[in-house]
Design a protein around this motif. Structure first.
Motif, PDB file in Angstrom:
ATOM      1  N   VAL A   7       0.843  -1.196   0.000  1.00 28.50           N
ATOM      2  CA  VAL A   7       0.000   0.000   0.000  1.00 28.50           C
ATOM      3  C   VAL A   7       0.877   1.244   0.000  1.00 28.50           C
ATOM      4  O   VAL A   7       0.590   2.224  -0.704  1.00 28.50           O
ATOM      5  CB  VAL A   7      -0.954  -0.008   1.208  1.00 28.50           C
ATOM      6  N   VAL A   8       1.977   1.251   0.753  1.00 26.29           N
ATOM      7  CA  VAL A   8       2.883   2.395   0.820  1.00 26.29           C
ATOM      8  C   VAL A   8       3.546   2.592  -0.550  1.00 26.29           C
ATOM      9  O   VAL A   8       3.640   3.713  -1.058  1.00 26.29           O
ATOM     10  CB  VAL A   8       3.942   2.198   1.925  1.00 26.29           C
ATOM     11  N   ILE A   9       3.984   1.505  -1.150  1.00 24.55           N
ATOM     12  CA  ILE A   9       4.642   1.601  -2.464  1.00 24.55           C
ATOM     13  C   ILE A   9       3.635   2.109  -3.502  1.00 24.55           C
ATOM     14  O   ILE A   9       3.945   2.991  -4.309  1.00 24.55           O
ATOM     15  CB  ILE A   9       5.246   0.243  -2.874  1.00 24.55           C
ATOM     16  N   ILE A  10       2.415   1.577  -3.481  1.00 24.73           N
ATOM     17  CA  ILE A  10       1.383   2.027  -4.408  1.00 24.73           C
ATOM     18  C   ILE A  10       1.053   3.493  -4.127  1.00 24.73           C
ATOM     19  O   ILE A  10       0.857   4.283  -5.052  1.00 24.73           O
ATOM     20  CB  ILE A  10       0.123   1.134  -4.301  1.00 24.73           C
ATOM     21  N   GLY A  11       1.046   3.878  -2.892  1.00 24.11           N
ATOM     22  CA  GLY A  11       0.795   5.278  -2.519  1.00 24.11           C
ATOM     23  C   GLY A  11       1.898   6.184  -3.040  1.00 24.11           C
ATOM     24  O   GLY A  11       1.634   7.275  -3.561  1.00 24.11           O
ATOM     25  N   LEU A  12       3.167   5.734  -2.891  1.00 25.66           N
ATOM     26  CA  LEU A  12       4.299   6.530  -3.404  1.00 25.66           C
ATOM     27  C   LEU A  12       4.229   6.649  -4.931  1.00 25.66           C
ATOM     28  O   LEU A  12       4.469   7.720  -5.498  1.00 25.66           O
ATOM     29  CB  LEU A  12       5.622   5.898  -2.985  1.00 25.66           C
ATOM     30  N   TYR A  13       3.913   5.538  -5.609  1.00 23.33           N
ATOM     31  CA  TYR A  13       3.767   5.566  -7.063  1.00 23.33           C
ATOM     32  C   TYR A  13       2.668   6.540  -7.479  1.00 23.33           C
ATOM     33  O   TYR A  13       2.815   7.294  -8.440  1.00 23.33           O
ATOM     34  CB  TYR A  13       3.436   4.174  -7.626  1.00 23.33           C
ATOM     35  N   THR A  14       1.587   6.533  -6.728  1.00 23.25           N
ATOM     36  CA  THR A  14       0.465   7.412  -7.031  1.00 23.25           C
ATOM     37  C   THR A  14       0.877   8.862  -6.843  1.00 23.25           C
ATOM     38  O   THR A  14       0.567   9.727  -7.682  1.00 23.25           O
ATOM     39  CB  THR A  14      -0.741   7.071  -6.141  1.00 23.25           C
ATOM     40  N   VAL A  15       1.583   9.154  -5.746  1.00 24.92           N
ATOM     41  CA  VAL A  15       2.049  10.526  -5.492  1.00 24.92           C
ATOM     42  C   VAL A  15       3.022  10.951  -6.602  1.00 24.92           C
ATOM     43  O   VAL A  15       2.925  12.073  -7.144  1.00 24.92           O
ATOM     44  CB  VAL A  15       2.695  10.621  -4.095  1.00 24.92           C
ATOM     45  N   VAL A  16       3.959  10.084  -6.950  1.00 29.63           N
ATOM     46  CA  VAL A  16       4.929  10.403  -8.005  1.00 29.63           C
ATOM     47  C   VAL A  16       4.198  10.610  -9.333  1.00 29.63           C
ATOM     48  O   VAL A  16       4.485  11.541 -10.082  1.00 29.63           O
ATOM     49  CB  VAL A  16       6.008   9.294  -8.112  1.00 29.63           C
ATOM     50  N   TYR A  17       3.207   9.750  -9.612  1.00 32.74           N
ATOM     51  CA  TYR A  17       2.447   9.861 -10.855  1.00 32.74           C
ATOM     52  C   TYR A  17       1.674  11.174 -10.901  1.00 32.74           C
ATOM     53  O   TYR A  17       1.647  11.848 -11.944  1.00 32.74           O
ATOM     54  CB  TYR A  17       1.483   8.673 -10.995  1.00 32.74           C
ATOM     55  N   VAL A  18       1.079  11.567  -9.786  1.00 35.32           N
ATOM     56  CA  VAL A  18       0.332  12.825  -9.718  1.00 35.32           C
ATOM     57  C   VAL A  18       1.286  13.995  -9.921  1.00 35.32           C
ATOM     58  O   VAL A  18       0.970  14.950 -10.649  1.00 35.32           O
ATOM     59  CB  VAL A  18      -0.432  12.935  -8.376  1.00 35.32           C
ATOM     60  N   ILE A  19       2.479  13.955  -9.315  1.00 38.53           N
ATOM     61  CA  ILE A  19       3.474  15.032  -9.471  1.00 38.53           C
ATOM     62  C   ILE A  19       3.914  15.125 -10.931  1.00 38.53           C
ATOM     63  O   ILE A  19       3.968  16.208 -11.527  1.00 38.53           O
ATOM     64  CB  ILE A  19       4.673  14.806  -8.531  1.00 38.53           C
ATOM     65  N   VAL A  20       4.209  13.947 -11.526  1.00 40.99           N
ATOM     66  CA  VAL A  20       4.632  13.930 -12.934  1.00 40.99           C
ATOM     67  C   VAL A  20       3.508  14.474 -13.818  1.00 40.99           C
ATOM     68  O   VAL A  20       3.742  15.231 -14.766  1.00 40.99           O
ATOM     69  CB  VAL A  20       5.062  12.500 -13.358  1.00 40.99           C
ATOM     70  N   PHE A  21       2.270  14.098 -13.504  1.00 42.71           N
ATOM     71  CA  PHE A  21       1.129  14.569 -14.276  1.00 42.71           C
ATOM     72  C   PHE A  21       1.038  16.087 -14.237  1.00 42.71           C
ATOM     73  O   PHE A  21       0.860  16.736 -15.267  1.00 42.71           O
ATOM     74  CB  PHE A  21      -0.161  13.935 -13.749  1.00 42.71           C
ATOM     75  N   PHE A  22       1.179  16.693 -13.045  1.00 40.46           N
ATOM     76  CA  PHE A  22       1.092  18.145 -12.928  1.00 40.46           C
ATOM     77  C   PHE A  22       2.256  18.847 -13.625  1.00 40.46           C
ATOM     78  O   PHE A  22       2.072  19.901 -14.243  1.00 40.46           O
ATOM     79  CB  PHE A  22       0.973  18.579 -11.457  1.00 40.46           C
ATOM     80  N   VAL A  23       3.447  18.243 -13.541  1.00 42.80           N
ATOM     81  CA  VAL A  23       4.610  18.828 -14.239  1.00 42.80           C
ATOM     82  C   VAL A  23       4.365  18.795 -15.745  1.00 42.80           C
ATOM     83  O   VAL A  23       4.592  19.793 -16.452  1.00 42.80           O
ATOM     84  CB  VAL A  23       5.905  18.079 -13.849  1.00 42.80           C
ATOM     85  N   GLN A  24       3.909  17.653 -16.259  1.00 45.08           N
ATOM     86  CA  GLN A  24       3.651  17.542 -17.696  1.00 45.08           C
ATOM     87  C   GLN A  24       2.520  18.484 -18.126  1.00 45.08           C
ATOM     88  O   GLN A  24       2.584  19.090 -19.181  1.00 45.08           O
ATOM     89  CB  GLN A  24       3.303  16.101 -18.075  1.00 45.08           C
ATOM     90  N   LYS A  25       1.489  18.584 -17.283  1.00 40.86           N
ATOM     91  CA  LYS A  25       0.381  19.478 -17.604  1.00 40.86           C
ATOM     92  C   LYS A  25       0.860  20.916 -17.659  1.00 40.86           C
ATOM     93  O   LYS A  25       0.485  21.663 -18.580  1.00 40.86           O
ATOM     94  CB  LYS A  25      -0.744  19.340 -16.570  1.00 40.86           C
TER      95      LYS A  25
END
Length: 148
Positions: A7-25
């Motif tokens: 759950v922690v790893i999936i949470g970190l992936y989700t946070v990283v994915y959200v950060i990458v998404f906002f940077v790309q946006k």
């Protein structure tokens, strides 16, 4: 603990994915803004209109320059002086050289005519040398007068 770790790893992936998404946006938004500003900049300067303006400007400059040259007395005087000082010596040299060569050729032709039969001389001069007819006839008459 393995479920918690997952759950922690999936949470970190989700946070990283959200950060990458906002940077790309934000990068995509910046690119859109740059494209929009470039388009508005290009709309301000219509290339065909600018080309027409440049052509009209060049024509006007050429017209102004030709008027200045044609109307300028100093330029006329200078060009007349240059023409006179450069062409007159050439003309004089040409006249002298051509005159000497012309006389030389006339002498040769007159000698050839003298060796022709007397009744064929005038016809030869009229047929072959019409531009020099008078000069050659005068030379022929002089020759006949001075003939012993």
């Amino acid at each position: 603990m393995s479920n918690e770790l997952t759950v922690v790893i999936i949470g970190l992936y989700t946070v990283v994915y959200v950060i990458v998404f906002f940077v790309q946006k934000s990068q995509i938004d910046q690119t859109k803004e740059i494209n929009a500003s470039m388009k508005s900049f290009m709309d301000i300067f219509k290339i065909d209109e600018v080309k027409k303006y440049v052509e009209m400007r060049n024509e006007r400059v050429m017209d102004d320059a030709s008027k200045l040259i044609m109307d300028n007395k100093k330029f006329k005087d200078m060009s007349e002086y240059l023409i006179n000082t450069t062409t007159e010596p050439i003309q004089e040299y040409y006249k002298k050289t051509i005159n000497d060569r012309h006389i030389e050729l006339l002498n040769v032709v007159s000698q050839v005519i003298i060796y022709l039969e007397p009744d064929k001389r005038e016809k030869f001069i009229n047929d072959v040398l019409p531009n020099n007819q008078q000069v050659l006839m005068d030379m022929l008459i002089d020759h006949e007068k001075n003939k012993p």
